[in-house]
Scaffold this active site. Sequence first.
Site, PDB file in Angstrom:
ATOM      1  N   ASN A   1      -1.810  -5.289 -12.318  1.00 29.51           N
ATOM      2  CA  ASN A   1      -2.982  -4.755 -12.339  1.00 29.51           C
ATOM      3  C   ASN A   1      -2.938  -3.199 -12.520  1.00 29.51           C
ATOM      4  O   ASN A   1      -2.299  -2.277 -11.975  1.00 29.51           O
ATOM      5  CB  ASN A   1      -3.517  -4.577 -10.490  1.00 29.51           C
ATOM      6  CG  ASN A   1      -4.442  -4.138 -10.354  1.00 29.51           C
ATOM      7  OD1 ASN A   1      -5.184  -3.045 -11.122  1.00 29.51           O
ATOM      8  ND2 ASN A   1      -5.248  -4.467  -9.181  1.00 29.51           N
TER       9      ASN A   1
ATOM     10  N   HIS B   1      -4.792  -0.967 -13.000  1.00 32.52           N
ATOM     11  CA  HIS B   1      -5.520   0.137 -11.991  1.00 32.52           C
ATOM     12  C   HIS B   1      -4.583   0.771 -11.142  1.00 32.52           C
ATOM     13  O   HIS B   1      -4.488   1.972 -10.910  1.00 32.52           O
ATOM     14  CB  HIS B   1      -6.576  -0.546 -11.558  1.00 32.52           C
ATOM     15  CG  HIS B   1      -7.565   0.403 -10.642  1.00 32.52           C
ATOM     16  ND1 HIS B   1      -8.285   1.405 -10.827  1.00 32.52           N
ATOM     17  CD2 HIS B   1      -7.350   0.438  -9.303  1.00 32.52           C
ATOM     18  CE1 HIS B   1      -8.734   1.894  -9.771  1.00 32.52           C
ATOM     19  NE2 HIS B   1      -7.995   1.521  -8.905  1.00 32.52           N
ATOM     20  N   LYS B   2      -3.982  -0.298 -10.622  1.00 28.69           N
ATOM     21  CA  LYS B   2      -2.825   0.283  -9.686  1.00 28.69           C
ATOM     22  C   LYS B   2      -1.712   1.184 -10.107  1.00 28.69           C
ATOM     23  O   LYS B   2      -1.164   1.923  -9.597  1.00 28.69           O
ATOM     24  CB  LYS B   2      -2.380  -0.956  -8.859  1.00 28.69           C
ATOM     25  CG  LYS B   2      -3.246  -1.636  -7.756  1.00 28.69           C
ATOM     26  CD  LYS B   2      -2.383  -2.768  -7.114  1.00 28.69           C
ATOM     27  CE  LYS B   2      -3.357  -3.592  -6.160  1.00 28.69           C
ATOM     28  NZ  LYS B   2      -2.369  -4.734  -5.458  1.00 28.69           N
TER      29      LYS B   2
ATOM     30  N   ASP C   1       1.015  -4.910  -0.815  1.00 30.33           N
ATOM     31  CA  ASP C   1       0.116  -6.013  -0.360  1.00 30.33           C
ATOM     32  C   ASP C   1      -0.827  -5.303   0.372  1.00 30.33           C
ATOM     33  O   ASP C   1      -0.476  -4.564   1.194  1.00 30.33           O
ATOM     34  CB  ASP C   1       0.704  -7.457   0.237  1.00 30.33           C
ATOM     35  CG  ASP C   1      -0.286  -8.537  -0.014  1.00 30.33           C
ATOM     36  OD1 ASP C   1      -0.874  -8.536  -0.699  1.00 30.33           O
ATOM     37  OD2 ASP C   1      -0.009  -9.298   1.239  1.00 30.33           O
TER      38      ASP C   1
ATOM     39  N   PHE D   1     -14.175  -2.694  -5.810  1.00 29.93           N
ATOM     40  CA  PHE D   1     -14.180  -4.007  -5.806  1.00 29.93           C
ATOM     41  C   PHE D   1     -13.914  -4.542  -4.653  1.00 29.93           C
ATOM     42  O   PHE D   1     -13.856  -3.952  -3.491  1.00 29.93           O
ATOM     43  CB  PHE D   1     -12.713  -4.123  -6.533  1.00 29.93           C
ATOM     44  CG  PHE D   1     -11.317  -3.990  -5.844  1.00 29.93           C
ATOM     45  CD1 PHE D   1     -10.940  -2.491  -5.834  1.00 29.93           C
ATOM     46  CD2 PHE D   1     -10.505  -5.023  -5.187  1.00 29.93           C
ATOM     47  CE1 PHE D   1      -9.756  -2.173  -5.089  1.00 29.93           C
ATOM     48  CE2 PHE D   1      -9.377  -4.704  -4.646  1.00 29.93           C
ATOM     49  CZ  PHE D   1      -9.002  -3.425  -4.512  1.00 29.93           C
TER      50      PHE D   1
ATOM     51  N   TYR E   1     -14.017  -5.898  -1.235  1.00 31.17           N
ATOM     52  CA  TYR E   1     -14.875  -5.797  -0.198  1.00 31.17           C
ATOM     53  C   TYR E   1     -15.692  -4.518   0.119  1.00 31.17           C
ATOM     54  O   TYR E   1     -16.179  -4.029   1.229  1.00 31.17           O
ATOM     55  CB  TYR E   1     -14.363  -6.117   1.485  1.00 31.17           C
ATOM     56  CG  TYR E   1     -13.808  -7.516   1.485  1.00 31.17           C
ATOM     57  CD1 TYR E   1     -14.421  -8.233   2.143  1.00 31.17           C
ATOM     58  CD2 TYR E   1     -12.324  -7.828   1.086  1.00 31.17           C
ATOM     59  CE1 TYR E   1     -14.059  -9.670   2.285  1.00 31.17           C
ATOM     60  CE2 TYR E   1     -11.879  -9.300   1.169  1.00 31.17           C
ATOM     61  CZ  TYR E   1     -12.753 -10.032   1.810  1.00 31.17           C
ATOM     62  OH  TYR E   1     -12.084 -11.319   1.900  1.00 31.17           O
ATOM     63  N   ASP E   2     -15.381  -3.642  -0.932  1.00 28.39           N
ATOM     64  CA  ASP E   2     -15.756  -2.267  -0.736  1.00 28.39           C
ATOM     65  C   ASP E   2     -17.516  -2.158  -0.514  1.00 28.39           C
ATOM     66  O   ASP E   2     -17.765  -1.189   0.572  1.00 28.39           O
ATOM     67  CB  ASP E   2     -15.643  -1.390  -2.292  1.00 28.39           C
ATOM     68  CG  ASP E   2     -14.171  -1.106  -2.401  1.00 28.39           C
ATOM     69  OD1 ASP E   2     -13.567  -1.138  -1.417  1.00 28.39           O
ATOM     70  OD2 ASP E   2     -13.638  -0.575  -3.360  1.00 28.39           O
TER      71      ASP E   2
ATOM     72  N   HIS F   1      -6.378   3.214   2.196  1.00 33.53           N
ATOM     73  CA  HIS F   1      -5.096   2.668   2.637  1.00 33.53           C
ATOM     74  C   HIS F   1      -3.941   2.811   1.721  1.00 33.53           C
ATOM     75  O   HIS F   1      -3.129   3.138   2.000  1.00 33.53           O
ATOM     76  CB  HIS F   1      -5.580   1.148   3.154  1.00 33.53           C
ATOM     77  CG  HIS F   1      -6.295   0.456   2.032  1.00 33.53           C
ATOM     78  ND1 HIS F   1      -7.672   1.035   1.710  1.00 33.53           N
ATOM     79  CD2 HIS F   1      -6.153  -0.658   1.339  1.00 33.53           C
ATOM     80  CE1 HIS F   1      -8.142   0.077   0.905  1.00 33.53           C
ATOM     81  NE2 HIS F   1      -7.253  -0.904   0.592  1.00 33.53           N
ATOM     82  N   ARG F   2      -4.640   2.183   0.381  1.00 36.96           N
ATOM     83  CA  ARG F   2      -3.542   2.406  -0.709  1.00 36.96           C
ATOM     84  C   ARG F   2      -3.237   3.848  -1.129  1.00 36.96           C
ATOM     85  O   ARG F   2      -2.164   4.258  -1.307  1.00 36.96           O
ATOM     86  CB  ARG F   2      -4.091   1.610  -2.168  1.00 36.96           C
ATOM     87  CG  ARG F   2      -3.134   1.296  -3.131  1.00 36.96           C
ATOM     88  CD  ARG F   2      -3.844   0.172  -4.090  1.00 36.96           C
ATOM     89  NE  ARG F   2      -4.229  -0.902  -3.678  1.00 36.96           N
ATOM     90  CZ  ARG F   2      -5.745  -0.973  -3.491  1.00 36.96           C
ATOM     91  NH1 ARG F   2      -6.425  -0.063  -4.002  1.00 36.96           N
ATOM     92  NH2 ARG F   2      -6.074  -1.893  -2.958  1.00 36.96           N
TER      93      ARG F   2
HETATM   94  P1  ITT Z   1      -2.207  -7.791  -7.024  1.00 31.87           P
HETATM   95  O1  ITT Z   1      -2.225  -8.556  -8.316  1.00 31.87           O
HETATM   96  O2  ITT Z   1      -1.356  -6.539  -7.191  1.00 31.87           O
HETATM   97  O3  ITT Z   1      -1.727  -8.797  -6.015  1.00 31.87           O
HETATM   98  P2  ITT Z   1      -4.627  -7.907  -5.648  1.00 31.87           P
HETATM   99  O4  ITT Z   1      -6.196  -7.942  -6.485  1.00 31.87           O
HETATM  100  O5  ITT Z   1      -4.232  -9.308  -4.957  1.00 31.87           O
HETATM  101  O6  ITT Z   1      -3.765  -7.414  -6.713  1.00 31.87           O
HETATM  102  P3  ITT Z   1      -4.232  -6.620  -3.120  1.00 31.87           P
HETATM  103  O7  ITT Z   1      -3.219  -7.448  -2.979  1.00 31.87           O
HETATM  104  O8  ITT Z   1      -4.007  -5.296  -2.942  1.00 31.87           O
HETATM  105  O9  ITT Z   1      -4.882  -6.951  -4.607  1.00 31.87           O
HETATM  106  O10 ITT Z   1      -5.699  -7.170  -2.129  1.00 31.87           O
HETATM  107  C1  ITT Z   1      -5.874  -8.240  -1.725  1.00 31.87           C
HETATM  108  C2  ITT Z   1      -7.445  -8.347  -1.507  1.00 31.87           C
HETATM  109  O11 ITT Z   1      -7.732  -7.454  -0.696  1.00 31.87           O
HETATM  110  C3  ITT Z   1      -8.452  -7.968  -2.616  1.00 31.87           C
HETATM  111  O12 ITT Z   1      -8.431  -9.110  -3.421  1.00 31.87           O
HETATM  112  C4  ITT Z   1      -9.810  -7.450  -2.113  1.00 31.87           C
HETATM  113  O13 ITT Z   1     -10.282  -8.527  -1.482  1.00 31.87           O
HETATM  114  C5  ITT Z   1      -8.932  -7.075  -0.756  1.00 31.87           C
HETATM  115  N1  ITT Z   1      -8.741  -5.451  -0.859  1.00 31.87           N
HETATM  116  C6  ITT Z   1      -7.708  -4.963  -0.901  1.00 31.87           C
HETATM  117  N2  ITT Z   1      -7.805  -3.499  -1.055  1.00 31.87           N
HETATM  118  C7  ITT Z   1      -9.094  -3.479  -1.310  1.00 31.87           C
HETATM  119  C8  ITT Z   1     -10.059  -2.299  -1.461  1.00 31.87           C
HETATM  120  O14 ITT Z   1      -9.578  -1.050  -1.561  1.00 31.87           O
HETATM  121  N3  ITT Z   1     -11.368  -2.346  -1.417  1.00 31.87           N
HETATM  122  C9  ITT Z   1     -11.673  -3.495  -1.346  1.00 31.87           C
HETATM  123  N4  ITT Z   1     -11.207  -4.779  -0.968  1.00 31.87           N
HETATM  124  C10 ITT Z   1      -9.816  -4.633  -1.046  1.00 31.87           C
END
Ligand code: ITT
Length: 203
Positions: free
Chosen positions: A10, A12-13, A76, A159, A161-162, A187-188
């Site tokens: 990702n 963005h991360k 995660d 993205f 559930y925002d 959180h992140r």
């Molecule tokens: P990786 O490839 O790095 O695993 P990911 O899209 O699966 O990326 P996460 O593991 O961080 O991302 O998050 C898992 C899910 O939790 C993600 O698909 C969203 O549905 C939700 N989520 C996590 N952080 C969020 C945020 O900041 N805003 C909204 N939804 C979030």
Amino acid sequence: MKKIVFATNNRHKIEEVRALLKKADKKLAEEYEILSLEDIGCTTDIPETGASFTENAFQKAEYVKVHYNLDCFADDSGLEVRALGMEPGVRSARYADSVGHSHDSEANMDKLLLNMQNVKDRQAQFRTVIVLLKDGKKEEFEGVCRGEITTERSGKDGFGYDPIFRPEGYTVSFAEMTMEEKNGISHRGKAVRKLVDYLTQNV
Ligand code: ITT
């Protein structure tokens, strides 16, 4: 320069962590080269089969350590809703998969709003766990952002559930905030700042 892998594809991360590292300490940012999975030629979709955020983050970081012998961290995250027994949790990305969709944010939000229909307790939190494997040691950093599930979507940014998550103390959803505003309280953002503090003190 020390190489450290962030086990994600990702972009963005990755950019977020690089920016936070620079913001924390410009000199430090020059000491570390943050590499993505793509940068090290890893094209595997590393399995995330754990029952907790920590297990999943550890699985990803360990995969890189074992196969590439490089220092590594992974994260995660997910949404925990109190009235639903902290669901969807580790299943946040695939919450609606059982109803025929795959990693579909719109379907995930529909399912959550449906499950929350007529539920008075709207309390929820986003949680991130980062696991770092560096210099033979395992460290863990956590970030939590409390808030509530709204009754309908609002906002177009962000993205997941925002659009249906309103952080505590705010009148707008995450999807109505700029990325910088969200990173400041998310959180992140919190977990990444803890990681950056650790890296600052343990180069
Ligand atoms: P990786 O490839 O790095 O695993 P990911 O899209 O699966 O990326 P996460 O593991 O961080 O991302 O998050 C898992 C899910 O939790 C993600 O698909 C969203 O549905 C939700 N989520 C996590 N952080 C969020 C945020 O900041 N805003 C909204 N939804 C979030």
